[in-house]
Design a protein around this motif. Structure first.
Motif, mmCIF file in Angstrom:
data_model
loop_
_atom_site.group_PDB
_atom_site.id
_atom_site.type_symbol
_atom_site.label_atom_id
_atom_site.label_comp_id
_atom_site.label_asym_id
_atom_site.label_seq_id
_atom_site.Cartn_x
_atom_site.Cartn_y
_atom_site.Cartn_z
ATOM 1 N N TYR A 252 0.841 -1.200 0.000
ATOM 2 C CA TYR A 252 0.000 0.000 0.000
ATOM 3 C C TYR A 252 0.883 1.259 0.000
ATOM 4 O O TYR A 252 0.659 2.208 -0.759
ATOM 5 C CB TYR A 252 -0.905 0.023 1.231
ATOM 6 C CG TYR A 252 -2.276 -0.554 1.015
ATOM 7 C CD1 TYR A 252 -3.184 0.054 0.158
ATOM 8 C CD2 TYR A 252 -2.690 -1.700 1.690
ATOM 9 C CE1 TYR A 252 -4.452 -0.469 -0.029
ATOM 10 C CE2 TYR A 252 -3.956 -2.232 1.516
ATOM 11 C CZ TYR A 252 -4.838 -1.606 0.649
ATOM 12 O OH TYR A 252 -6.091 -2.123 0.455
ATOM 13 N N GLU A 253 1.890 1.283 0.863
ATOM 14 C CA GLU A 253 2.778 2.436 0.954
ATOM 15 C C GLU A 253 3.513 2.665 -0.367
ATOM 16 O O GLU A 253 3.625 3.801 -0.844
ATOM 17 C CB GLU A 253 3.791 2.235 2.078
ATOM 18 C CG GLU A 253 3.218 2.329 3.474
ATOM 19 C CD GLU A 253 4.287 2.181 4.539
ATOM 20 O OE1 GLU A 253 5.460 1.913 4.189
ATOM 21 O OE2 GLU A 253 3.954 2.320 5.732
ATOM 22 N N LEU A 254 4.018 1.592 -0.947
ATOM 23 C CA LEU A 254 4.782 1.703 -2.188
ATOM 24 C C LEU A 254 3.906 2.210 -3.325
ATOM 25 O O LEU A 254 4.315 3.085 -4.106
ATOM 26 C CB LEU A 254 5.374 0.335 -2.535
ATOM 27 C CG LEU A 254 6.291 0.284 -3.752
ATOM 28 C CD1 LEU A 254 7.551 1.101 -3.511
ATOM 29 C CD2 LEU A 254 6.671 -1.165 -4.069
ATOM 30 N N GLN A 255 2.697 1.677 -3.423
ATOM 31 C CA GLN A 255 1.792 2.099 -4.492
ATOM 32 C C GLN A 255 1.401 3.560 -4.327
ATOM 33 O O GLN A 255 1.331 4.319 -5.301
ATOM 34 C CB GLN A 255 0.553 1.195 -4.511
ATOM 35 C CG GLN A 255 -0.465 1.525 -5.598
ATOM 36 C CD GLN A 255 -1.602 2.399 -5.088
ATOM 37 O OE1 GLN A 255 -1.696 2.674 -3.894
ATOM 38 N NE2 GLN A 255 -2.451 2.838 -5.998
ATOM 39 N N ARG A 256 1.134 3.995 -3.111
ATOM 40 C CA ARG A 256 0.735 5.391 -2.892
ATOM 41 C C ARG A 256 1.855 6.349 -3.266
ATOM 42 O O ARG A 256 1.603 7.464 -3.730
ATOM 43 C CB ARG A 256 0.325 5.594 -1.435
ATOM 44 C CG ARG A 256 -1.075 5.107 -1.113
ATOM 45 C CD ARG A 256 -1.569 5.674 0.205
ATOM 46 N NE ARG A 256 -0.780 5.201 1.330
ATOM 47 C CZ ARG A 256 -1.114 4.153 2.078
ATOM 48 N NH1 ARG A 256 -2.208 3.469 1.793
ATOM 49 N NH2 ARG A 256 -0.366 3.788 3.090
ATOM 50 N N TYR A 257 3.096 5.933 -3.070
ATOM 51 C CA TYR A 257 4.228 6.816 -3.387
ATOM 52 C C TYR A 257 4.551 6.817 -4.876
ATOM 53 O O TYR A 257 4.730 7.879 -5.485
ATOM 54 C CB TYR A 257 5.457 6.393 -2.591
ATOM 55 C CG TYR A 257 6.678 7.231 -2.917
ATOM 56 C CD1 TYR A 257 6.796 8.521 -2.414
ATOM 57 C CD2 TYR A 257 7.693 6.724 -3.728
ATOM 58 C CE1 TYR A 257 7.909 9.298 -2.721
ATOM 59 C CE2 TYR A 257 8.804 7.499 -4.032
ATOM 60 C CZ TYR A 257 8.912 8.779 -3.524
ATOM 61 O OH TYR A 257 10.010 9.536 -3.838
ATOM 62 N N LEU A 258 4.622 5.641 -5.494
ATOM 63 C CA LEU A 258 5.069 5.546 -6.881
ATOM 64 C C LEU A 258 3.938 5.635 -7.901
ATOM 65 O O LEU A 258 4.108 6.235 -8.967
ATOM 66 C CB LEU A 258 5.820 4.220 -7.101
ATOM 67 C CG LEU A 258 7.211 4.099 -6.501
ATOM 68 C CD1 LEU A 258 7.774 2.706 -6.780
ATOM 69 C CD2 LEU A 258 8.153 5.161 -7.073
ATOM 70 N N LEU A 259 2.798 5.030 -7.595
ATOM 71 C CA LEU A 259 1.721 4.902 -8.591
ATOM 72 C C LEU A 259 0.358 5.186 -7.972
ATOM 73 O O LEU A 259 -0.550 4.349 -8.025
ATOM 74 C CB LEU A 259 1.749 3.483 -9.192
ATOM 75 C CG LEU A 259 3.015 3.122 -9.964
ATOM 76 C CD1 LEU A 259 3.112 1.627 -10.171
ATOM 77 C CD2 LEU A 259 3.038 3.841 -11.307
ATOM 78 N N PRO A 260 0.165 6.367 -7.400
ATOM 79 C CA PRO A 260 -1.121 6.667 -6.763
ATOM 80 C C PRO A 260 -2.276 6.622 -7.767
ATOM 81 O O PRO A 260 -2.164 7.139 -8.876
ATOM 82 C CB PRO A 260 -0.922 8.091 -6.221
ATOM 83 C CG PRO A 260 0.193 8.664 -7.035
ATOM 84 C CD PRO A 260 1.094 7.508 -7.367
ATOM 85 N N GLY A 261 -3.343 5.960 -7.368
ATOM 86 C CA GLY A 261 -4.516 5.849 -8.221
ATOM 87 C C GLY A 261 -4.405 4.816 -9.316
ATOM 88 O O GLY A 261 -5.330 4.661 -10.122
#
Length: 226
Positions: free
Chosen positions: A27-36
């Motif tokens: 979740y943290e990685l996706q929010r930083y690199l690829l939000p949405g």
């Protein structure tokens, strides 16, 4: 005001995976690199927390952004430590995806950091398990063969950490694939120190299985374009 650096992201993902499990770290990685965005590999596979799809409006397919709707949720759910993971398949052609895409390499790097944290958690579990069991000559933790296995896994983890750490550009794909391979090898070696208990559905095997699924999805093609 504090600024979040890439090194912060890798280190935090590693720490989150080690203490809380794969799902919170992803979740943290996706929010930083690829939000949405719902992150897929070049082959059209994704392994993600079960609830992540509800928070995304588009698909990120190895560098190409597409509308949601064509992805398919695969049967089965992995009850991994930290929350369940699910697998997706996307059929869209993606030959035009940029092979040197910076985000793709950073995603692979971030996933490797998550896997490193999971591997460190597995090592801790193995040490605790062996320390609590004894043979005629003392704790199993002091058995030479088992000590060597733990040391080998630690060396693999330290090598992975040395490659992944820092604020510089992501390592080249072939080096990232090497990191993923070393982490897979470390986890398999650690499971063997637990005997049969390491491979049960409710045991440490769940943790290693989650990590290997991430590698299968996001690291299998790394370096093939080099």
């Amino acid at each position: 005001m504090t600024t979040t650096t890439q090194a912060d992201v890798w280190d935090r993902g590693r720490a989150t995976a080690r203490t809380l499990g794969a799902a919170p770290a992803l979740y943290e990685l996706q929010r930083y690199l690829l939000p949405g965005l719902l992150p897929f590999s070049r082959d059209g596979f994704a392994v993600l927390p079960a609830g992540l799809a509800a928070d995304t409006s588009q698909v990120w397919l190895d560098g190409t952004v597409l509308d949601r709707g064509r992805e398919r949720l695969l049967p089965g759910e992995l009850d991994a430590p930290g929350g369940p993971l699910v697998q997706y398949r996307h059929p869209a052609p993606h030959d035009a995806a940029p092979h040197g895409d910076v985000v793709r390499l950073n995603w692979a790097r971030g996933v490797a950091g998550v896997r490193l944290g999971l591997s460190e958690a597995l090592l801790e579990r193995c040490v605790d398990y062996l320390a609590g069991r004894h043979a005629q000559d003392g704790s199993l933790l002091l058995h030479p063969v088992l000590k060597d296995a733990l040391a080998d896994a630690l060396i693999d983890q330290l090598e992975a950490a040395a490659v992944l750490h820092g604020d510089g550009p992501a390592p080249r794909p072939r080096l990232l694939r090497h990191v993923h391979e070393r982490l897979s090898g470390a986890d398999r070696g650690l499971l063997r120190t637990l005997g049969a208990s390491g491979f049960t559905a409710a045991g440490a095997g769940r943790l290693a299985r989650a990590s290997e699924l991430l590698a299968d999805a996001y690291a299998s093609n790394l370096g093939k374009e080099d």
